[in-house]
Design a protein around this motif. Structure first.
Motif, PDB file in Angstrom:
ATOM      1  N   THR A 199      82.101 -15.668  29.860  1.00 35.10           N
ATOM      2  CA  THR A 199      82.830 -14.402  29.806  1.00 35.10           C
ATOM      3  C   THR A 199      84.086 -14.521  28.956  1.00 35.10           C
ATOM      4  O   THR A 199      84.421 -13.617  28.178  1.00 35.10           O
ATOM      5  N   LEU A 200      84.792 -15.641  29.089  1.00 33.41           N
ATOM      6  CA  LEU A 200      86.002 -15.850  28.303  1.00 33.41           C
ATOM      7  C   LEU A 200      85.703 -15.883  26.807  1.00 33.41           C
ATOM      8  O   LEU A 200      86.401 -15.258  26.004  1.00 33.41           O
ATOM      9  N   ILE A 201      84.640 -16.609  26.418  1.00 37.61           N
ATOM     10  CA  ILE A 201      84.273 -16.653  25.001  1.00 37.61           C
ATOM     11  C   ILE A 201      83.870 -15.264  24.527  1.00 37.61           C
ATOM     12  O   ILE A 201      84.258 -14.821  23.438  1.00 37.61           O
ATOM     13  N   GLY A 202      83.118 -14.550  25.354  1.00 42.36           N
ATOM     14  CA  GLY A 202      82.686 -13.205  25.000  1.00 42.36           C
ATOM     15  C   GLY A 202      83.818 -12.198  24.912  1.00 42.36           C
ATOM     16  O   GLY A 202      83.675 -11.145  24.283  1.00 42.36           O
ATOM     17  N   SER A 203      84.960 -12.521  25.532  1.00 44.28           N
ATOM     18  CA  SER A 203      86.098 -11.595  25.517  1.00 44.28           C
ATOM     19  C   SER A 203      86.947 -11.731  24.260  1.00 44.28           C
ATOM     20  O   SER A 203      87.898 -10.978  24.062  1.00 44.28           O
ATOM     21  N   LEU A 204      86.609 -12.709  23.413  1.00 47.15           N
ATOM     22  CA  LEU A 204      87.379 -12.931  22.176  1.00 47.15           C
ATOM     23  C   LEU A 204      86.864 -11.970  21.105  1.00 47.15           C
ATOM     24  O   LEU A 204      86.166 -12.355  20.167  1.00 47.15           O
ATOM     25  N   HIS A 205      87.236 -10.710  21.232  1.00 46.64           N
ATOM     26  CA  HIS A 205      86.638  -9.634  20.444  1.00 46.64           C
ATOM     27  C   HIS A 205      86.926  -9.716  18.946  1.00 46.64           C
ATOM     28  O   HIS A 205      86.218  -9.089  18.157  1.00 46.64           O
ATOM     29  N   ARG A 206      87.948 -10.479  18.562  1.00 43.85           N
ATOM     30  CA  ARG A 206      88.271 -10.590  17.136  1.00 43.85           C
ATOM     31  C   ARG A 206      87.590 -11.785  16.472  1.00 43.85           C
ATOM     32  O   ARG A 206      87.777 -12.011  15.279  1.00 43.85           O
ATOM     33  N   LEU A 207      86.816 -12.502  17.243  1.00 41.87           N
ATOM     34  CA  LEU A 207      86.195 -13.719  16.738  1.00 41.87           C
ATOM     35  C   LEU A 207      85.271 -13.421  15.552  1.00 41.87           C
ATOM     36  O   LEU A 207      84.408 -12.553  15.614  1.00 41.87           O
ATOM     37  N   ARG A 209      81.510  -8.256  18.313  1.00 37.95           N
ATOM     38  CA  ARG A 209      81.042  -7.329  17.286  1.00 37.95           C
ATOM     39  C   ARG A 209      81.581  -7.639  15.893  1.00 37.95           C
ATOM     40  O   ARG A 209      81.080  -7.120  14.901  1.00 37.95           O
ATOM     41  N   GLN A 210      82.624  -8.470  15.803  1.00 38.78           N
ATOM     42  CA  GLN A 210      83.164  -8.837  14.491  1.00 38.78           C
ATOM     43  C   GLN A 210      82.666 -10.195  14.002  1.00 38.78           C
ATOM     44  O   GLN A 210      83.062 -10.659  12.935  1.00 38.78           O
ATOM     45  N   LEU A 211      81.778 -10.811  14.761  1.00 41.60           N
ATOM     46  CA  LEU A 211      81.291 -12.141  14.427  1.00 41.60           C
ATOM     47  C   LEU A 211      80.531 -12.142  13.098  1.00 41.60           C
ATOM     48  O   LEU A 211      79.634 -11.333  12.880  1.00 41.60           O
ATOM     49  N   GLU A 212      80.916 -13.066  12.209  1.00 41.85           N
ATOM     50  CA  GLU A 212      80.278 -13.169  10.898  1.00 41.85           C
ATOM     51  C   GLU A 212      79.524 -14.482  10.707  1.00 41.85           C
ATOM     52  O   GLU A 212      78.564 -14.539   9.948  1.00 41.85           O
ATOM     53  N   ILE A 236      72.063 -10.639  20.146  1.00 43.07           N
ATOM     54  CA  ILE A 236      72.759 -10.767  18.867  1.00 43.07           C
ATOM     55  C   ILE A 236      72.375  -9.632  17.928  1.00 43.07           C
ATOM     56  O   ILE A 236      73.225  -9.042  17.251  1.00 43.07           O
ATOM     57  N   SER A 237      71.092  -9.293  17.884  1.00 41.18           N
ATOM     58  CA  SER A 237      70.627  -8.236  16.982  1.00 41.18           C
ATOM     59  C   SER A 237      71.148  -6.863  17.382  1.00 41.18           C
ATOM     60  O   SER A 237      71.225  -5.957  16.549  1.00 41.18           O
ATOM     61  N   GLN A 238      71.533  -6.710  18.638  1.00 43.17           N
ATOM     62  CA  GLN A 238      72.041  -5.425  19.115  1.00 43.17           C
ATOM     63  C   GLN A 238      73.551  -5.287  18.987  1.00 43.17           C
ATOM     64  O   GLN A 238      74.066  -4.173  18.850  1.00 43.17           O
ATOM     65  N   HIS A 239      74.259  -6.397  19.023  1.00 39.41           N
ATOM     66  CA  HIS A 239      75.716  -6.326  19.125  1.00 39.41           C
ATOM     67  C   HIS A 239      76.485  -7.009  17.996  1.00 39.41           C
ATOM     68  O   HIS A 239      77.625  -6.623  17.723  1.00 39.41           O
ATOM     69  N   CYS A 240      75.908  -8.018  17.372  1.00 37.53           N
ATOM     70  CA  CYS A 240      76.631  -8.756  16.320  1.00 37.53           C
ATOM     71  C   CYS A 240      76.184  -8.248  14.951  1.00 37.53           C
ATOM     72  O   CYS A 240      75.557  -8.984  14.163  1.00 37.53           O
ATOM     73  N   LEU A 241      76.523  -7.028  14.659  1.00 41.94           N
ATOM     74  CA  LEU A 241      75.981  -6.356  13.480  1.00 41.94           C
ATOM     75  C   LEU A 241      76.722  -6.682  12.186  1.00 41.94           C
ATOM     76  O   LEU A 241      76.417  -6.096  11.143  1.00 41.94           O
ATOM     77  N   ASN A 242      77.693  -7.604  12.260  1.00 44.05           N
ATOM     78  CA  ASN A 242      78.380  -8.076  11.048  1.00 44.05           C
ATOM     79  C   ASN A 242      78.010  -9.521  10.720  1.00 44.05           C
ATOM     80  O   ASN A 242      78.592 -10.113   9.811  1.00 44.05           O
ATOM     81  N   LEU A 243      77.039 -10.065  11.445  1.00 45.79           N
ATOM     82  CA  LEU A 243      76.683 -11.471  11.283  1.00 45.79           C
ATOM     83  C   LEU A 243      76.072 -11.735   9.915  1.00 45.79           C
ATOM     84  O   LEU A 243      75.078 -11.128   9.532  1.00 45.79           O
ATOM     85  N   ARG A 244      76.694 -12.673   9.168  1.00 43.67           N
ATOM     86  CA  ARG A 244      76.241 -13.001   7.815  1.00 43.67           C
ATOM     87  C   ARG A 244      75.592 -14.375   7.731  1.00 43.67           C
ATOM     88  O   ARG A 244      74.794 -14.624   6.838  1.00 43.67           O
ATOM     89  N   ASN A 269      63.672  -9.890  13.894  1.00 43.41           N
ATOM     90  CA  ASN A 269      64.458  -8.810  14.488  1.00 43.41           C
ATOM     91  C   ASN A 269      65.928  -8.946  14.119  1.00 43.41           C
ATOM     92  O   ASN A 269      66.595  -7.967  13.767  1.00 43.41           O
ATOM     93  N   VAL A 270      66.449 -10.195  14.169  1.00 41.86           N
ATOM     94  CA  VAL A 270      67.847 -10.431  13.791  1.00 41.86           C
ATOM     95  C   VAL A 270      68.057 -10.144  12.306  1.00 41.86           C
ATOM     96  O   VAL A 270      69.047  -9.529  11.908  1.00 41.86           O
ATOM     97  N   LEU A 271      67.124 -10.576  11.475  1.00 46.35           N
ATOM     98  CA  LEU A 271      67.246 -10.351  10.034  1.00 46.35           C
ATOM     99  C   LEU A 271      67.200  -8.870   9.686  1.00 46.35           C
ATOM    100  O   LEU A 271      67.851  -8.424   8.732  1.00 46.35           O
ATOM    101  N   ASN A 272      66.450  -8.108  10.448  1.00 44.16           N
ATOM    102  CA  ASN A 272      66.340  -6.668  10.187  1.00 44.16           C
ATOM    103  C   ASN A 272      67.546  -5.886  10.687  1.00 44.16           C
ATOM    104  O   ASN A 272      67.852  -4.808  10.155  1.00 44.16           O
ATOM    105  N   LYS A 273      68.238  -6.416  11.692  1.00 39.44           N
ATOM    106  CA  LYS A 273      69.361  -5.687  12.280  1.00 39.44           C
ATOM    107  C   LYS A 273      70.715  -6.147  11.774  1.00 39.44           C
ATOM    108  O   LYS A 273      71.670  -5.368  11.751  1.00 39.44           O
ATOM    109  N   CYS A 274      70.816  -7.418  11.369  1.00 47.99           N
ATOM    110  CA  CYS A 274      72.099  -7.986  10.946  1.00 47.99           C
ATOM    111  C   CYS A 274      72.065  -8.308   9.449  1.00 47.99           C
ATOM    112  O   CYS A 274      71.013  -8.672   8.926  1.00 47.99           O
TER     113      CYS A 274
END
Length: 227
Positions: free
Chosen positions: A56-64, A89-92, A109-117, A135-140
């Motif tokens: 939960t703590l790692i997941g709360s780091l929203h600017r990561l 959501r800002q994870l790259e 990841i495919s639903q929430h990490c939409l900036n993942l590069r 699925n990840v490649l199609n969404k991110c």
């Protein structure tokens, strides 16, 4: 509180409380790397209850923007990837291994990490399917993907083809050199250069030359950060 980069490497924990205290109130973190933690380095870890709090703590780091978790399977097994990635959501860039990733986590990841590069996975023991990867490649907007030995149906050429056709952003696909293809009876007896050429040709044709195929024969992928 204003810390933006935190690297935890070879730390000798007295208890899980050490890690929770270190991660608490780090709301501005953009880079978090947790590496080389094994039982030797967290002898007082309470298996079970604390894993949800750490996840939960790692997941709360929203600017990561960059997250690296490359530890022993004992540590990664007690983390819950579904809890971690729901709010990042800002994870790259993501580098993970061992037991943290499986198809259910890839779905999150495919639903929430939409900036993942960039997504690097190594030594994965959980179930990862071709469908989960596509699925990840199609969404991110993933530009670079590193995957471990593909535990599919032994159809390496088809897997490479489908991955290179998924999404529009992939430019580097790094795969384990031991990937096999049972649909080619002579595949195992082929010389290494011919096997690689077969897979490289599949990637080139499937992506119209846009995807470069990279091989690694060690435990950890070596692909540099794609920019």
């Amino acid at each position: 509180k204003n810390l933006e980069t935190l690297v935890i490497d070879f730390v000798n924990w007295n208890s899980s409380l050490d890690l929770t205290l270190m991660l608490s109130r780090k709301t501005n973190l953009r880079v978090l790397e947790i590496t080389n933690l094994t039982k030797e380095y967290y002898p007082g870890w309470e298996m079970g209850g604390q894993c949800d709090e750490v996840s939960t703590l790692i997941g709360s780091l929203h600017r990561l923007q960059k997250l690296v978790i490359t530890c022993s399977d004992d540590f990664e097994r007690i983390l819950d990837g579904r809890m971690i990635f729901t709010s990042l959501r800002q994870l790259e860039e993501l580098v993970v291994g061992e037991d943290l990733i499986d198809d259910s986590v890839l779905h999150v990841i495919s639903q929430h990490c939409l900036n993942l590069r960039q997504l690097k996975m190594y030594g994965v023991r959980g179930f990862i399917s071709l469908l989960g990867l596509k699925n990840v490649l199609n969404k991110c907007p993933i530009h670079a993907l590193s995957i471990p030995f593909y535990r599919g149906e032994g159809k390496g050429v088809c897997a490479v083809t489908e991955l290179c056709q998924a999404g529009n952003n992939l430019r580097i696909l790094e795969i384990f050199d031991g990937i096999c293809d049972k649909s080619f009876p002579s595949y195992r007896s082929m010389e290494e250069d011919k096997r690689r050429l077969l897979l490289e040709s599949a990637a080139f044709e499937a992506s119209a030359g846009h995807v470069s195929l990279v091989f690694y024969d060690g435990y950890v992928p070596t692909t540099p950060v794609y920019t």
